[in-house]
Write a protein that holds these residues in place. Structure first.
Motif, PDB file in Angstrom:
ATOM      1  N   TYR A 143      16.318 116.488  35.503  1.00 46.37           N
ATOM      2  CA  TYR A 143      17.427 116.361  36.444  1.00 46.37           C
ATOM      3  C   TYR A 143      18.665 115.895  35.696  1.00 46.37           C
ATOM      4  CZ  TYR A 143      13.713 116.484  39.912  1.00 46.37           C
ATOM      5  OH  TYR A 143      12.644 116.860  40.671  1.00 46.37           O
ATOM      6  N   SER A 144      19.825 116.223  36.225  1.00 43.18           N
ATOM      7  CA  SER A 144      21.057 115.780  35.570  1.00 43.18           C
ATOM      8  C   SER A 144      21.130 114.262  35.511  1.00 43.18           C
ATOM      9  CB  SER A 144      22.273 116.353  36.291  1.00 43.18           C
ATOM     10  OG  SER A 144      22.322 115.896  37.619  1.00 43.18           O
TER      11      SER A 144
ATOM     12  N   ILE B 285      27.365 123.706  33.602  1.00 44.76           N
ATOM     13  CA  ILE B 285      26.543 123.216  32.492  1.00 44.76           C
ATOM     14  C   ILE B 285      25.079 123.572  32.739  1.00 44.76           C
ATOM     15  CG2 ILE B 285      25.640 121.122  31.392  1.00 44.76           C
ATOM     16  CD1 ILE B 285      28.466 119.971  31.635  1.00 44.76           C
ATOM     17  N   GLU B 286      24.608 123.370  33.969  1.00 42.47           N
ATOM     18  CA  GLU B 286      23.221 123.712  34.291  1.00 42.47           C
ATOM     19  C   GLU B 286      22.966 125.199  34.081  1.00 42.47           C
ATOM     20  OE1 GLU B 286      22.996 122.324  38.301  1.00 42.47           O
ATOM     21  OE2 GLU B 286      22.298 120.338  37.702  1.00 42.47           O
ATOM     22  N   ARG B 287      23.896 126.053  34.506  1.00 47.53           N
ATOM     23  CA  ARG B 287      23.725 127.501  34.336  1.00 47.53           C
ATOM     24  C   ARG B 287      23.671 127.882  32.857  1.00 47.53           C
ATOM     25  NH1 ARG B 287      21.464 130.434  38.004  1.00 47.53           N
ATOM     26  NH2 ARG B 287      22.955 131.856  38.849  1.00 47.53           N
ATOM     27  N   ARG B 288      24.509 127.248  32.055  1.00 54.44           N
ATOM     28  CA  ARG B 288      24.519 127.551  30.620  1.00 54.44           C
ATOM     29  C   ARG B 288      23.190 127.169  29.988  1.00 54.44           C
ATOM     30  NH1 ARG B 288      23.994 129.970  26.922  1.00 54.44           N
ATOM     31  NH2 ARG B 288      24.915 129.622  24.897  1.00 54.44           N
ATOM     32  N   ILE B 289      22.636 126.040  30.376  1.00 53.76           N
ATOM     33  CA  ILE B 289      21.333 125.619  29.862  1.00 53.76           C
ATOM     34  C   ILE B 289      20.251 126.602  30.299  1.00 53.76           C
ATOM     35  CG2 ILE B 289      19.542 123.837  30.056  1.00 53.76           C
ATOM     36  CD1 ILE B 289      21.908 121.800  30.211  1.00 53.76           C
ATOM     37  N   MET B 290      20.291 127.022  31.553  1.00 56.92           N
ATOM     38  CA  MET B 290      19.261 127.931  32.070  1.00 56.92           C
ATOM     39  C   MET B 290      19.325 129.309  31.427  1.00 56.92           C
ATOM     40  SD  MET B 290      18.937 126.917  36.079  1.00 56.92           S
ATOM     41  CE  MET B 290      20.673 126.877  36.465  1.00 56.92           C
ATOM     42  N   MET B 291      20.499 129.714  30.964  1.00 55.24           N
ATOM     43  CA  MET B 291      20.618 131.025  30.316  1.00 55.24           C
ATOM     44  C   MET B 291      19.743 131.123  29.075  1.00 55.24           C
ATOM     45  SD  MET B 291      24.705 131.731  30.696  1.00 55.24           S
ATOM     46  CE  MET B 291      24.723 132.874  29.348  1.00 55.24           C
TER      47      MET B 291
END
Length: 70
Positions: free
Chosen positions: A3-4, A24-30
């Motif tokens: 979690y953040s 930031i979450e989307r970039r990590i998930m990519m």
């Protein structure tokens, strides 16, 4: 699962709003090897639910009646 809030000591000085956190979450998930979505977007997606009522993708134009507040 992370979690953040687990990284608040890093993120708090940088993040000013939820949109920035989302990006930031989307970039990590990519870069993830496995990505599990909440709802399926394609047949091959892994998802937490397969409830078709939640992801119908049938969009309708909203109807507004004159004189009623929006």
């Amino acid at each position: 699962m992370a979690y953040s809030s687990n990284y608040s000591h890093i993120l708090d000085p940088l993040i000013e709003n939820n949109y920035q956190l989302f990006m930031i979450e989307r970039r990590i998930m990519m870069d993830a090897k496995t990505f599990i979505r909440t709802f399926k977007e394609d047949e091959m997606d892994l998802s937490l639910t397969d409830d078709p009522k939640k992801n119908t993708k049938v969009w309708q134009i909203p109807v507004y009646n004159a004189g009623e507040p929006c």
